[in-house]
Design a protein around this motif. Structure first.
Motif, mmCIF file in Angstrom:
data_model
loop_
_atom_site.group_PDB
_atom_site.id
_atom_site.type_symbol
_atom_site.label_atom_id
_atom_site.label_comp_id
_atom_site.label_asym_id
_atom_site.label_seq_id
_atom_site.Cartn_x
_atom_site.Cartn_y
_atom_site.Cartn_z
ATOM 1 N N PRO A 79 -6.052 9.848 11.149
ATOM 2 C CA PRO A 79 -6.471 10.307 9.821
ATOM 3 C C PRO A 79 -7.844 9.794 9.392
ATOM 4 O O PRO A 79 -8.530 10.476 8.623
ATOM 5 N N ARG A 363 2.693 6.734 2.183
ATOM 6 C CA ARG A 363 1.326 7.130 1.852
ATOM 7 C C ARG A 363 0.324 6.497 2.806
ATOM 8 O O ARG A 363 -0.590 7.159 3.312
ATOM 9 N N THR A 366 1.553 7.804 7.235
ATOM 10 C CA THR A 366 2.457 8.944 7.186
ATOM 11 C C THR A 366 3.024 9.223 8.582
ATOM 12 O O THR A 366 2.252 9.428 9.523
ATOM 13 N N PRO A 369 1.519 12.930 10.346
ATOM 14 C CA PRO A 369 0.282 13.051 9.558
ATOM 15 C C PRO A 369 -0.268 14.460 9.473
ATOM 16 O O PRO A 369 -1.103 14.737 8.615
ATOM 17 N N SER A 397 -1.814 13.685 5.359
ATOM 18 C CA SER A 397 -2.049 12.239 5.340
ATOM 19 C C SER A 397 -3.421 11.878 4.792
ATOM 20 O O SER A 397 -3.594 10.782 4.236
ATOM 21 N N HIS A 400 -3.486 11.491 1.032
ATOM 22 C CA HIS A 400 -2.913 10.218 0.576
ATOM 23 C C HIS A 400 -3.964 9.124 0.443
ATOM 24 O O HIS A 400 -3.645 8.029 -0.025
ATOM 25 N N PRO A 433 4.387 13.540 2.234
ATOM 26 C CA PRO A 433 4.806 13.022 3.538
ATOM 27 C C PRO A 433 5.941 13.819 4.167
ATOM 28 O O PRO A 433 6.185 13.703 5.373
#
Length: 495
Positions: A79, A363, A366, A369, A397, A400, A433
């Motif tokens: 991510p 969060r 995740t 993701p 993700s 988040h 999620p």
């Protein structure tokens, strides 16, 4: 329906439209490969030119490094890397890849557009080249009316009455395993493989009706098969060539099919309350039931989804509770009010601080993701033209971790989910999620109950500590994020 194949040259309408130079030092510690990635200039091109006279915008894209594309960045940074692309390229961008070329649909608005799927423009078949051979027939891979038919029948296994019946079994397994099998005061104790084994034991009893440890085939052969199928989706060579990873995943799927098929007749004859038996007996309002093959496919997918996602979440929780002892104390104080007696669903509902920590753990790391979809017709996404057959990947993700949605998003701060802050409510897909829309995870409440039960028992017995001051885990993002070192956590007995 066979997955559509995107022919990249069809859309390379404007090669070398402009040059894009990667940010220096984006992949630390990769030596010569790192240097080549950082110095490479990527040709950016138009992926999809909208129809003449259309107000839609064209999607830009690039191919990354020859042969490997952006796979190294994604596997190593996950991510973090995708978030950089979002900041640099915007919410809709094409990434050519040897694994799965796709349009990246990034940010909360793009996530909402794809997940809500109001015009049924997006199919689940994009999962086919990723995990299709291993989890074919699973709920996540089904579409539209077929998906709703299966979901209606499967919902019987996740009613509150059924969930209440699962809790004592989860509690029994967790209490036994934590008391007898986990190692105290050892800085080499690895939380991730230990909690993975525990969640499989729980799945054995709750899903299969086998008391933990009594089914040796489940513990050895089946556990290995689940691990093999789950990790096979990140194979570089995506052909069944022995003995490579993709081929091993297909063989593991056959192992799982044989295991479940051999037990269906027994489950159809029984009236037990495990999930396998429930699926064998469940029917919709018209009396329609699952075939043997459908039951097998659902069990394989549910077993994988149930124990892998819970394993990931509890591993993240353990790390952050060890690193933030004040939150560990808050959870332990809440558990004190329940005590050591048998747990039930009503008592678990009272563990409200646990909900905050679970959500914050989901969060920050995740379990799933990203999500895959495929456009089944020409459509648009936030004003960009999406041709039929295009694979579209959302990354909930990264939502988040957006500072425009979350205060100091890199900080562990469970209070952000509590009133009056409720940062997760700033956008419908600020926090996703469990996916969204028609495919929102059917087992999310079961997962939360399982996590609360296990972590309650763990915190009643141990204090969690980091193996050394300042320890931070590193992850492999080749599928679900997995801590490379197994996540060492020290368990200090409380009594």
């Amino acid at each position: 329906m066979a997955p559509a194949t995107i022919s990249t040259p069809r859309y390379l309408l404007d090669q070398a439209k402009r040059k894009l130079t990667p940010t220096p030092n984006t992949i630390p510690g990769m030596g010569a490969v790192d240097k080549r990635l950082q110095e490479k200039e990527w040709d950016q091109f138009v992926f999809a030119e909208p129809p003449a006279g259309s107000d839609l915008k064209p999607i830009m894209g690039d191919s990354g490094v020859p042969i490997i594309g952006h796979m190294i960045e994604i596997f190593r940074r996950g991510p973090d890397y995708i978030l950089e692309r979002y900041r640099r390229e915007g919410p809709v961008y094409y990434a050519e890849s040897p694994a799965l070329s796709s349009v990246l649909a990034l940010g909360p608005d793009a996530t909402q557009a794809v997940f809500s799927n109001r015009n049924k423009d997006y199919s689940q078949r994009a999962w086919d080249p990723v995990i299709g051979p291993f989890f074919e027939g699973g709920l996540m891979l089904l579409d539209f009316e077929e998906h709703m038919f299966h979901r209606r029948i499967m919902q019987e296994a996740f009613t509150r009455t059924r969930l209440a019946g699962y809790v004592p079994h989860v509690d029994s397994v967790a209490t036994k395993v934590l008391a007898n099998d986990w190692v105290a005061n050892d800085p080499r104790f690895l939380f991730f493989p230990s909690i993975k084994e525990l969640t499989l034991d729980i799945a054995s009893e709750v899903f299969m009706g086998h008391p933990a440890g009594t089914d040796k085939e489940l513990v050895t052969t089946v556990n290995h098969a689940f691990t093999t199928t789950t990790r096979a989706g990140n194979a570089i060579v995506r052909k069944p060539v022995p003995p490579l990873k993709w081929w091993r995943g297909i063989q593991a799927r056959k192992t799982l099919e044989n295991y479940f098929l051999s037990r269906i007749d027994e489950k159809r004859r029984s009236e037990s309350t495990d999930m396998f038996s429930v699926l064998c007996h469940s029917a919709d309002e018209d009396g329609q039931t699952f075939t043997d093959a459908q039951i097998v496919s659902h069990m394989i997918f549910l077993m994988m989804a149930a124990h892998d996602t819970s394993t990931s979440t509890m591993t993240t929780m353990a790390y952050h509770l060890a690193a933030n002892p004040e939150w560990q104390d808050r959870l332990r104080e809440e558990s004190e009010r329940i005590g050591d007696g048998p747990l039930d669903i009503d008592s678990l509902d009272k563990l409200e601080n646990y909900d905050l920590v679970i959500n914050e753990s989901l969060r920050m790391m995740t379990p799933l993701p990203f999500n895959f979809r495929q456009a089944i017709r020409d459509t648009d996404l936030l004003g960009y033209f999406i041709p039929a057959g295009t694979n579209v990947v959302t990354w909930p993700s990264i939502n988040h971790r957006l500072p425009e949605l979350w205060t100091d998003p890199e900080k562990f701060d469970p209070e952000r989910f509590a009133e009056p802050r409720s940062e997760h409510k700033k956008h419908r897909y600020a926090f996703a999620p469990f996916g969204g829309g028609a495919h929102k995870c059917i087992g999310m409440v079961f997962g939360q109950l399982e996590i609360k039960t296990v972590m309650h028992r763990l915190l009643r017995q141990y204090r969690l500590e980091l193996p050394r001051p300042g320890y931070q885990p590193r992850y492999d993002y080749g599928g679900m994020p997995v801590p490379i070192d197994g996540m060492p956590i020290v368990l200090r007995p409380l009594r």
